[in-house]
Every structure is written in C-alpha cells, then in structure tokens.
Design a protein around this motif. Structure first.
Motif, PDB file in Angstrom:
ATOM      1  N   MET A   1      -9.826   7.400 -25.359  1.00 56.94           N
ATOM      2  CA  MET A   1      -9.921   8.722 -25.952  1.00 56.94           C
ATOM      3  C   MET A   1      -8.544   9.377 -25.922  1.00 56.94           C
ATOM      4  O   MET A   1      -7.885   9.386 -24.888  1.00 56.94           O
ATOM      5  CB  MET A   1     -10.937   9.559 -25.165  1.00 56.94           C
ATOM      6  N   ILE A   2      -8.124   9.911 -27.047  1.00 62.43           N
ATOM      7  CA  ILE A   2      -6.832  10.598 -27.142  1.00 62.43           C
ATOM      8  C   ILE A   2      -7.071  12.088 -26.948  1.00 62.43           C
ATOM      9  O   ILE A   2      -7.801  12.707 -27.718  1.00 62.43           O
ATOM     10  CB  ILE A   2      -6.155  10.330 -28.499  1.00 62.43           C
ATOM     11  N   VAL A   3      -6.452  12.654 -25.910  1.00 65.84           N
ATOM     12  CA  VAL A   3      -6.655  14.062 -25.557  1.00 65.84           C
ATOM     13  C   VAL A   3      -5.302  14.753 -25.497  1.00 65.84           C
ATOM     14  O   VAL A   3      -4.376  14.282 -24.837  1.00 65.84           O
ATOM     15  CB  VAL A   3      -7.381  14.194 -24.207  1.00 65.84           C
ATOM     16  N   VAL A   4      -5.199  15.888 -26.192  1.00 67.32           N
ATOM     17  CA  VAL A   4      -3.999  16.726 -26.172  1.00 67.32           C
ATOM     18  C   VAL A   4      -4.361  18.024 -25.472  1.00 67.32           C
ATOM     19  O   VAL A   4      -5.452  18.556 -25.664  1.00 67.32           O
ATOM     20  CB  VAL A   4      -3.495  17.008 -27.613  1.00 67.32           C
ATOM     21  N   SER A   5      -3.434  18.532 -24.659  1.00 68.45           N
ATOM     22  CA  SER A   5      -3.711  19.771 -23.932  1.00 68.45           C
ATOM     23  C   SER A   5      -2.647  20.825 -24.179  1.00 68.45           C
ATOM     24  O   SER A   5      -1.458  20.526 -24.277  1.00 68.45           O
ATOM     25  CB  SER A   5      -3.789  19.493 -22.428  1.00 68.45           C
ATOM     26  N   ASP A   6      -3.131  22.061 -24.225  1.00 65.10           N
ATOM     27  CA  ASP A   6      -2.269  23.236 -24.184  1.00 65.10           C
ATOM     28  C   ASP A   6      -1.966  23.511 -22.709  1.00 65.10           C
ATOM     29  O   ASP A   6      -2.515  22.870 -21.812  1.00 65.10           O
ATOM     30  CB  ASP A   6      -2.991  24.417 -24.854  1.00 65.10           C
ATOM     31  N   ALA A   7      -1.153  24.487 -22.453  1.00 65.07           N
ATOM     32  CA  ALA A   7      -0.687  24.765 -21.092  1.00 65.07           C
ATOM     33  C   ALA A   7      -1.733  25.383 -20.173  1.00 65.07           C
ATOM     34  O   ALA A   7      -1.801  25.053 -18.992  1.00 65.07           O
ATOM     35  CB  ALA A   7       0.539  25.682 -21.146  1.00 65.07           C
ATOM     36  N   SER A   8      -2.549  26.288 -20.671  1.00 69.71           N
ATOM     37  CA  SER A   8      -3.378  27.102 -19.784  1.00 69.71           C
ATOM     38  C   SER A   8      -4.338  26.293 -18.928  1.00 69.71           C
ATOM     39  O   SER A   8      -4.522  26.595 -17.744  1.00 69.71           O
ATOM     40  CB  SER A   8      -4.139  28.168 -20.581  1.00 69.71           C
ATOM     41  N   ALA A  34       6.718  21.734 -26.119  1.00 71.59           N
ATOM     42  CA  ALA A  34       6.641  23.172 -25.841  1.00 71.59           C
ATOM     43  C   ALA A  34       5.754  23.456 -24.628  1.00 71.59           C
ATOM     44  O   ALA A  34       6.030  24.376 -23.860  1.00 71.59           O
ATOM     45  CB  ALA A  34       6.125  23.937 -27.058  1.00 71.59           C
ATOM     46  N   VAL A  35       4.701  22.675 -24.441  1.00 66.84           N
ATOM     47  CA  VAL A  35       3.842  22.845 -23.262  1.00 66.84           C
ATOM     48  C   VAL A  35       4.603  22.418 -22.017  1.00 66.84           C
ATOM     49  O   VAL A  35       4.564  23.089 -20.985  1.00 66.84           O
ATOM     50  CB  VAL A  35       2.511  22.070 -23.426  1.00 66.84           C
ATOM     51  N   TRP A  36       5.327  21.303 -22.100  1.00 66.18           N
ATOM     52  CA  TRP A  36       6.165  20.854 -20.975  1.00 66.18           C
ATOM     53  C   TRP A  36       7.171  21.942 -20.602  1.00 66.18           C
ATOM     54  O   TRP A  36       7.359  22.274 -19.438  1.00 66.18           O
ATOM     55  CB  TRP A  36       6.887  19.564 -21.348  1.00 66.18           C
ATOM     56  N   ASP A  42      10.067  26.382 -17.624  1.00 68.17           N
ATOM     57  CA  ASP A  42      10.016  27.835 -17.437  1.00 68.17           C
ATOM     58  C   ASP A  42       9.150  28.231 -16.240  1.00 68.17           C
ATOM     59  O   ASP A  42       9.434  29.210 -15.568  1.00 68.17           O
ATOM     60  CB  ASP A  42       9.479  28.525 -18.698  1.00 68.17           C
ATOM     61  N   GLY A  43       8.097  27.473 -15.994  1.00 67.89           N
ATOM     62  CA  GLY A  43       7.197  27.780 -14.884  1.00 67.89           C
ATOM     63  C   GLY A  43       7.433  26.906 -13.675  1.00 67.89           C
ATOM     64  O   GLY A  43       6.544  26.751 -12.825  1.00 67.89           O
ATOM     65  N   GLY A  44       8.621  26.341 -13.559  1.00 71.81           N
ATOM     66  CA  GLY A  44       8.921  25.399 -12.484  1.00 71.81           C
ATOM     67  C   GLY A  44       8.737  25.922 -11.084  1.00 71.81           C
ATOM     68  O   GLY A  44       8.505  25.154 -10.152  1.00 71.81           O
ATOM     69  N   ASP A  45       8.805  27.240 -10.918  1.00 72.33           N
ATOM     70  CA  ASP A  45       8.631  27.815  -9.582  1.00 72.33           C
ATOM     71  C   ASP A  45       7.186  28.250  -9.328  1.00 72.33           C
ATOM     72  O   ASP A  45       6.875  28.792  -8.274  1.00 72.33           O
ATOM     73  CB  ASP A  45       9.572  29.009  -9.393  1.00 72.33           C
ATOM     74  N   LEU A  76       0.379  32.015 -33.290  1.00 72.33           N
ATOM     75  CA  LEU A  76       0.203  31.362 -31.993  1.00 72.33           C
ATOM     76  C   LEU A  76       1.525  31.225 -31.251  1.00 72.33           C
ATOM     77  O   LEU A  76       2.596  31.263 -31.857  1.00 72.33           O
ATOM     78  CB  LEU A  76      -0.405  29.970 -32.184  1.00 72.33           C
ATOM     79  N   ASP A  77       1.435  31.001 -29.938  1.00 71.58           N
ATOM     80  CA  ASP A  77       2.654  30.779 -29.169  1.00 71.58           C
ATOM     81  C   ASP A  77       3.135  29.336 -29.365  1.00 71.58           C
ATOM     82  O   ASP A  77       2.423  28.516 -29.966  1.00 71.58           O
ATOM     83  CB  ASP A  77       2.452  31.155 -27.697  1.00 71.58           C
ATOM     84  N   PRO A  78       4.331  29.008 -28.890  1.00 72.67           N
ATOM     85  CA  PRO A  78       4.869  27.661 -29.124  1.00 72.67           C
ATOM     86  C   PRO A  78       3.982  26.535 -28.604  1.00 72.67           C
ATOM     87  O   PRO A  78       3.794  25.522 -29.281  1.00 72.67           O
ATOM     88  CB  PRO A  78       6.215  27.684 -28.396  1.00 72.67           C
ATOM     89  N   GLY A  79       3.426  26.699 -27.410  1.00 69.60           N
ATOM     90  CA  GLY A  79       2.592  25.647 -26.844  1.00 69.60           C
ATOM     91  C   GLY A  79       1.330  25.405 -27.642  1.00 69.60           C
ATOM     92  O   GLY A  79       0.952  24.257 -27.914  1.00 69.60           O
TER      93      GLY A  79
END
Length: 162
Positions: A1-8, A34-36, A42-45, A76-79
């Motif tokens: 199964m191929i699954v793509v995810s957004d960030a949230s 963009a999600v990465w 950007d959310g590394g901390d 929509l946002d980039p992610g």
C-alpha cells in the motif's frame, strides 16, 4: 500500500510517543520535501522531530509537478500542497491528512484520505490497539490536538468505549 502523509498526523503521534503506530498500520510512509522541512528542519527542536528524522520507514520524496503545487498553494500550506501533489504523482492508495481544506482538495482529485482519528479507528479494527480513548486523551492533553467534544464522544460511542 502506498501511503503519503502530511505533517500534522506525524507530529501529533510523535508528540505522544506513538509514531510507530503508522508503521504498524501502513508499513512505509512517504512524505514530500515540504513536510520534511516543516517537521524535521523547522520543527527540529520540537518533541518527536528526531523520531521522524530517524524513522527508516518514512521515505522522503521530491515533487516533480511544481505547477500543481503552486496552484494548490492558493488555499493550502506547502506541506498540504505537496502531500496532495505527491499522492497524485505516485498513485498513492491513501493520503493521511487532517486539515479540512486539504481534505476537500484531496476529494476533488479523487484521492482516498484519512485523518488521525480515522487511523486510530483503523488501528483498533485491525487489532493493533485495543482502545482508542487513551490515544485521544493523550492527543488532546499532551499534543494539543484539537478535537471537538462531540466528535470525541461519537468516536468512543461508535467504538464501544463510550
């Protein structure tokens, strides 16, 4: 199964220490650049960013259709934009996305999508988890996940936990 995810969905599960639930459900998850960027760079901390960065079952992929991403960026946002574009490019079986406008766009493109609550329901139905309530409570209390009381109660009632 191929699954793509957004960030949230990644962020919220990582914040409660349950990121591996996605691997148990779907095996590999593919995310656009963009999600990465949003989650790891950007959310590394933030809590869970390192777990996402080091998860070998999360695959990062670049988008080729930049015109589609640009068109989606109107609303929509980039992610979200890149997640939808990537799902279309690679013929994903499922898109993981919680945001209403993103889901409306996914529906327009006939993409099958599911949100975090739906993924928890699926995990329960497949026997990966036994109860949804602890996950919903942790998401609300520790991750700041917005979930209306009506939806919370309906999901628990529908799953025999209400």
């Amino acid at each position: 199964m191929i699954v793509v995810s957004d960030a949230s969905i990644l962020i919220n599960l990582a914040r409660i220490g349950e990121l591996d639930l996605l691997q148990k459900l779907y095996g590999q998850i593919t995310i656009p650049d963009a999600v990465w960027q949003e989650v790891v760079v950007d959310g590394g901390d933030q809590p869970g960013a390192e777990d996402i960065r080091t998860a070998i079952w999360i695959r990062r992929m670049a988008i080729t259709n930049r015109h589609l991403v640009q068109a989606l960026r109107q609303d929509l946002d980039p992610g979200e934009s890149e997640a939808i574009a990537l799902a279309l490019e690679i013929g994903a079986d499922l898109l993981l996305m919680d945001e209403r406008l993103g889901r409306e766009s996914a529906r327009y493109f006939d993409l099958r999508y599911i949100g975090l609550v739906g993924a928890l329901v699926e995990a329960k139905h497949r026997g990966i988890i036994t109860k949804i309530r602890p996950y919903l409570d942790a998401l609300r209390d520790r991750a700041g996940f917005r979930l209306s009381t009506a939806l919370y109660e309906r999901v628990l009632r529908d799953q025999g936990e209400g």
